[in-house]
Design a protein around this motif. Sequence first.
Motif, PDB file in Angstrom:
ATOM      1  N   THR A 175     -12.311  36.776  96.317  1.00 16.16           N
ATOM      2  CA  THR A 175     -11.130  36.737  97.179  1.00 16.16           C
ATOM      3  C   THR A 175     -10.286  35.521  96.811  1.00 16.16           C
ATOM      4  O   THR A 175     -10.751  34.612  96.112  1.00 16.16           O
ATOM      5  N   TYR A 176      -9.084  35.490  97.302  1.00 14.25           N
ATOM      6  CA  TYR A 176      -8.189  34.362  97.063  1.00 14.25           C
ATOM      7  C   TYR A 176      -8.846  33.057  97.506  1.00 14.25           C
ATOM      8  O   TYR A 176      -8.871  32.074  96.764  1.00 14.25           O
ATOM      9  N   ASN A 177      -9.396  33.050  98.717  1.00 18.70           N
ATOM     10  CA  ASN A 177     -10.010  31.823  99.250  1.00 18.70           C
ATOM     11  C   ASN A 177     -11.249  31.414  98.466  1.00 18.70           C
ATOM     12  O   ASN A 177     -11.501  30.225  98.280  1.00 18.70           O
ATOM     13  N   THR A 178     -12.039  32.379  97.999  1.00 14.94           N
ATOM     14  CA  THR A 178     -13.225  32.081  97.199  1.00 14.94           C
ATOM     15  C   THR A 178     -12.823  31.429  95.877  1.00 14.94           C
ATOM     16  O   THR A 178     -13.415  30.434  95.458  1.00 14.94           O
ATOM     17  N   VAL A 179     -11.814  31.985  95.238  1.00 15.89           N
ATOM     18  CA  VAL A 179     -11.345  31.424  93.966  1.00 15.89           C
ATOM     19  C   VAL A 179     -10.826  30.015  94.175  1.00 15.89           C
ATOM     20  O   VAL A 179     -11.142  29.095  93.408  1.00 15.89           O
ATOM     21  N   LYS A 180     -10.026  29.792  95.213  1.00 19.04           N
ATOM     22  CA  LYS A 180      -9.484  28.458  95.480  1.00 19.04           C
ATOM     23  C   LYS A 180     -10.590  27.453  95.786  1.00 19.04           C
ATOM     24  O   LYS A 180     -10.507  26.296  95.397  1.00 19.04           O
ATOM     25  N   ALA A 181     -11.648  27.893  96.471  1.00 25.28           N
ATOM     26  CA  ALA A 181     -12.721  26.979  96.877  1.00 25.28           C
ATOM     27  C   ALA A 181     -13.703  26.691  95.750  1.00 25.28           C
ATOM     28  O   ALA A 181     -14.170  25.560  95.613  1.00 25.28           O
ATOM     29  N   TYR A 182     -14.049  27.697  94.940  1.00 26.10           N
ATOM     30  CA  TYR A 182     -15.126  27.538  93.965  1.00 26.10           C
ATOM     31  C   TYR A 182     -14.677  27.612  92.511  1.00 26.10           C
ATOM     32  O   TYR A 182     -15.447  27.280  91.621  1.00 26.10           O
ATOM     33  N   GLY A 183     -13.457  28.056  92.280  1.00 28.88           N
ATOM     34  CA  GLY A 183     -12.977  28.180  90.900  1.00 28.88           C
ATOM     35  C   GLY A 183     -12.504  26.853  90.339  1.00 28.88           C
ATOM     36  O   GLY A 183     -12.171  25.921  91.081  1.00 28.88           O
ATOM     37  N   GLU A 184     -12.496  26.775  89.029  1.00 26.33           N
ATOM     38  CA  GLU A 184     -11.964  25.598  88.343  1.00 26.33           C
ATOM     39  C   GLU A 184     -10.549  25.910  87.886  1.00 26.33           C
ATOM     40  O   GLU A 184     -10.319  26.851  87.123  1.00 26.33           O
ATOM     41  N   TYR A 185      -9.599  25.136  88.373  1.00 27.92           N
ATOM     42  CA  TYR A 185      -8.193  25.344  88.040  1.00 27.92           C
ATOM     43  C   TYR A 185      -7.956  25.066  86.562  1.00 27.92           C
ATOM     44  O   TYR A 185      -8.333  24.013  86.053  1.00 27.92           O
ATOM     45  N   LEU A 186      -7.348  26.007  85.871  1.00 33.27           N
ATOM     46  CA  LEU A 186      -7.084  25.864  84.439  1.00 33.27           C
ATOM     47  C   LEU A 186      -5.623  25.572  84.124  1.00 33.27           C
ATOM     48  O   LEU A 186      -5.314  25.002  83.089  1.00 33.27           O
ATOM     49  N   GLY A 187      -4.742  25.977  85.005  1.00 29.36           N
ATOM     50  CA  GLY A 187      -3.324  25.740  84.760  1.00 29.36           C
ATOM     51  C   GLY A 187      -2.472  26.851  85.342  1.00 29.36           C
ATOM     52  O   GLY A 187      -2.950  27.722  86.067  1.00 29.36           O
ATOM     53  N   TYR A 188      -1.189  26.803  84.988  1.00 31.12           N
ATOM     54  CA  TYR A 188      -0.229  27.776  85.498  1.00 31.12           C
ATOM     55  C   TYR A 188       0.462  28.448  84.328  1.00 31.12           C
ATOM     56  O   TYR A 188       0.856  27.803  83.363  1.00 31.12           O
ATOM     57  N   ASP A 189       0.613  29.754  84.420  1.00 29.15           N
ATOM     58  CA  ASP A 189       1.320  30.547  83.423  1.00 29.15           C
ATOM     59  C   ASP A 189       2.495  31.221  84.124  1.00 29.15           C
ATOM     60  O   ASP A 189       2.307  31.817  85.197  1.00 29.15           O
TER      61      ASP A 189
END
Length: 59
Positions: free
Chosen positions: A4-18
């Motif tokens: 989910t959006y919240n799961t990605v924001k909480a546990y994901g590693e930000y790589l950048g913006y495209d």
Amino acid sequence: MKMTYNTVKAYGEYLGYDEEKGFLYSVFRDYDNKGNKKYMIVHLTNGTVSPLIEYTGTC
């Protein structure tokens, strides 16, 4: 783990913006049968999670 959006924001590693895909994150998914970690690169656009690629990382 449900992607989910919240799961990605909480546990994901930000790589950048495209400009085309939006915000890019690497998210741990699971272990394969050899014990290697499996990850997924996803992009977030307007609160929607969309997968781009999956890969396996070894130590």
